[in-house]
Design an enzyme around this catalytic site. Structure first.
Site, PDB file in Angstrom:
ATOM      1  N   LEU A 175       0.833  -1.203   0.000  1.00 11.37           N
ATOM      2  CA  LEU A 175       0.000   0.000   0.000  1.00 11.37           C
ATOM      3  C   LEU A 175       0.865   1.250   0.000  1.00 11.37           C
ATOM      4  O   LEU A 175       1.883   1.298   0.670  1.00 11.37           O
ATOM      5  CB  LEU A 175      -0.918  -0.011   1.225  1.00 11.37           C
ATOM      6  CG  LEU A 175      -2.014  -1.098   1.224  1.00 11.37           C
ATOM      7  CD1 LEU A 175      -2.744  -1.089   2.560  1.00 11.37           C
ATOM      8  CD2 LEU A 175      -2.998  -0.886   0.095  1.00 11.37           C
ATOM      9  N   ASP A 210      -8.701   6.380   9.599  1.00 11.47           N
ATOM     10  CA  ASP A 210      -7.957   6.504   8.345  1.00 11.47           C
ATOM     11  C   ASP A 210      -7.481   5.117   7.927  1.00 11.47           C
ATOM     12  O   ASP A 210      -6.567   4.564   8.537  1.00 11.47           O
ATOM     13  CB  ASP A 210      -6.760   7.441   8.514  1.00 11.47           C
ATOM     14  CG  ASP A 210      -7.182   8.863   8.848  1.00 11.47           C
ATOM     15  OD1 ASP A 210      -8.167   9.323   8.261  1.00 11.47           O
ATOM     16  OD2 ASP A 210      -6.530   9.483   9.706  1.00 11.47           O
ATOM     17  N   LEU A 211      -8.084   4.560   6.915  1.00  5.11           N
ATOM     18  CA  LEU A 211      -7.856   3.169   6.527  1.00  5.11           C
ATOM     19  C   LEU A 211      -6.379   2.875   6.316  1.00  5.11           C
ATOM     20  O   LEU A 211      -5.716   3.528   5.496  1.00  5.11           O
ATOM     21  CB  LEU A 211      -8.652   2.856   5.254  1.00  5.11           C
ATOM     22  CG  LEU A 211      -8.550   1.412   4.739  1.00  5.11           C
ATOM     23  CD1 LEU A 211      -9.128   0.442   5.760  1.00  5.11           C
ATOM     24  CD2 LEU A 211      -9.271   1.284   3.408  1.00  5.11           C
ATOM     25  N   ASP A 212      -5.867   1.891   7.064  1.00  4.51           N
ATOM     26  CA  ASP A 212      -4.493   1.395   6.936  1.00  4.51           C
ATOM     27  C   ASP A 212      -3.446   2.487   7.167  1.00  4.51           C
ATOM     28  O   ASP A 212      -2.315   2.379   6.684  1.00  4.51           O
ATOM     29  CB  ASP A 212      -4.265   0.756   5.554  1.00  4.51           C
ATOM     30  CG  ASP A 212      -5.090  -0.511   5.366  1.00  4.51           C
ATOM     31  OD1 ASP A 212      -5.314  -1.214   6.365  1.00  4.51           O
ATOM     32  OD2 ASP A 212      -5.506  -0.784   4.232  1.00  4.51           O
ATOM     33  N   GLU A 213      -3.791   3.524   7.901  1.00  2.00           N
ATOM     34  CA  GLU A 213      -2.858   4.618   8.144  1.00  2.00           C
ATOM     35  C   GLU A 213      -2.635   4.882   9.626  1.00  2.00           C
ATOM     36  O   GLU A 213      -2.110   5.928  10.000  1.00  2.00           O
ATOM     37  CB  GLU A 213      -3.347   5.901   7.447  1.00  2.00           C
ATOM     38  CG  GLU A 213      -3.338   5.802   5.927  1.00  2.00           C
ATOM     39  CD  GLU A 213      -3.713   7.106   5.261  1.00  2.00           C
ATOM     40  OE1 GLU A 213      -3.671   8.150   5.939  1.00  2.00           O
ATOM     41  OE2 GLU A 213      -4.047   7.078   4.061  1.00  2.00           O
TER      42      GLU A 213
END
Length: 283
Positions: A195, A225-228
């Site tokens: 990602l 915050d998706l995947d953050e």
């Protein structure tokens, strides 16, 4: 005489005298420090510390009450943990079982200081695996129309088990902002480290098609915050032109399992402290 083992974690504005005050307090109350680590972040002006110690004749409640004035004086964000108590944990999974299987084995082998109370899944694939470890399995299907009800049921299970940690062991549903907020600081996710390059389905196929030379994994806290979310641990493995998609997938899944296991271990040993959108990890 009863001796108890504790872990004290703290974060506060950096200033002189913090280590002296903490160690002096422990000395005054019969504490013996077994392990200590500290870090001053010049970027944020914050001081972080983890102290593992034993203390005779003072129970958790008494020690916590006596620590409170000291903590308030230094504006500490702090916690006192019983080192001998395994962390109550709920695992969530979809249809990829490599991380789930790895965590269950490590848990059963005594390699992780956690107590896996339940497994939650939006599919039935791993109910037999859960049964083989004598762990309750909850099938909670999720669709766009039932997402709110499904998350309410998931949270009900998590709270009923008193879970201090929720591990998304390849749970392939995006959590709502509301659930992320309710699990803030106690939910860990794992994903491949491609990602944001290779989003969506079959990332290893995309990576193979592009001829990548490194594959990896990231374990982080779950946020809206998706995947953050704040990163706890990462690792990589090398690849070359001879690798098939199956080779990359197997190597990637192995890396994901190891990275997630380390993140879970460090969190459950209270070695990870949040520092804004980053973490301090006392390994």
């Amino acid at each position: 005489m009863t001796t108890s083992s504790y872990i004290l974690t703290l974060a506060c504005p950096d200033r002189t005298g913090i280590v002296h005050a903490v160690s002096g307090f422990l000395l005054e109350h019969g504490g013996n420090i077994e392990e200590a680590a500290q870090y001053s972040d010049p970027a944020t002006g914050l001081f972080f510390m983890r102290v593992q110690f034993v203390c005779a004749d003072l129970d958790h409640a008494t020690l916590k009450a006596r620590l409170t004035p000291l903590a308030e004086g230094f504006q500490m964000r702090w916690a006192l943990h019983d080192r001998t108590a395994p962390m109550k944990t709920v695992l969530m999974v979809s249809r990829q079982g490599h991380c789930l299987n790895d965590l269950l084995f490590r848990f059963k082998s005594g390699l992780l200081p956690i107590d896996i109370r339940a497994i939650v899944s939006n599919h039935r694939d791993f109910y037999q695996l859960a049964a083989s470890y004598n762990i309750p399995f909850h099938h909670v299907p999720v669709t766009a129309a039932t997402k709110a009800q499904a998350e309410a049921r998931q949270l009900e299970i998590i709270e009923a088990e008193g879970a201090e940690l929720v591990v998304l062991a390849r749970y392939m549903q995006v959590l709502s902002n509301d659930l992320c907020s309710k699990l803030a600081g106690r939910a860990i996710n794992i994903h491949h480290s491609f990602l944001p390059s290779f989003k969506g389905a079959k990332p290893y196929y995309q990576a193979h098609d592009r001829g990548v030379k490194l594959i990896g994994a990231t374990a982080h806290y779950v946020t809206a915050d998706l995947d953050e979310g704040p990163i706890i641990e990462q690792d990589v493995a090398h690849a070359d032109h001879t690798d098939t998609v199956e080779d990359l997938t197997a190597r990637g899944q192995d890396t994901e399992s190891q990275v997630l296991a380390r993140a879970v271990k460090w969190h459950s040993e209270h070695r990870v402290l949040l520092n804004g959108h980053k973490t301090v990890v006392f390994k």
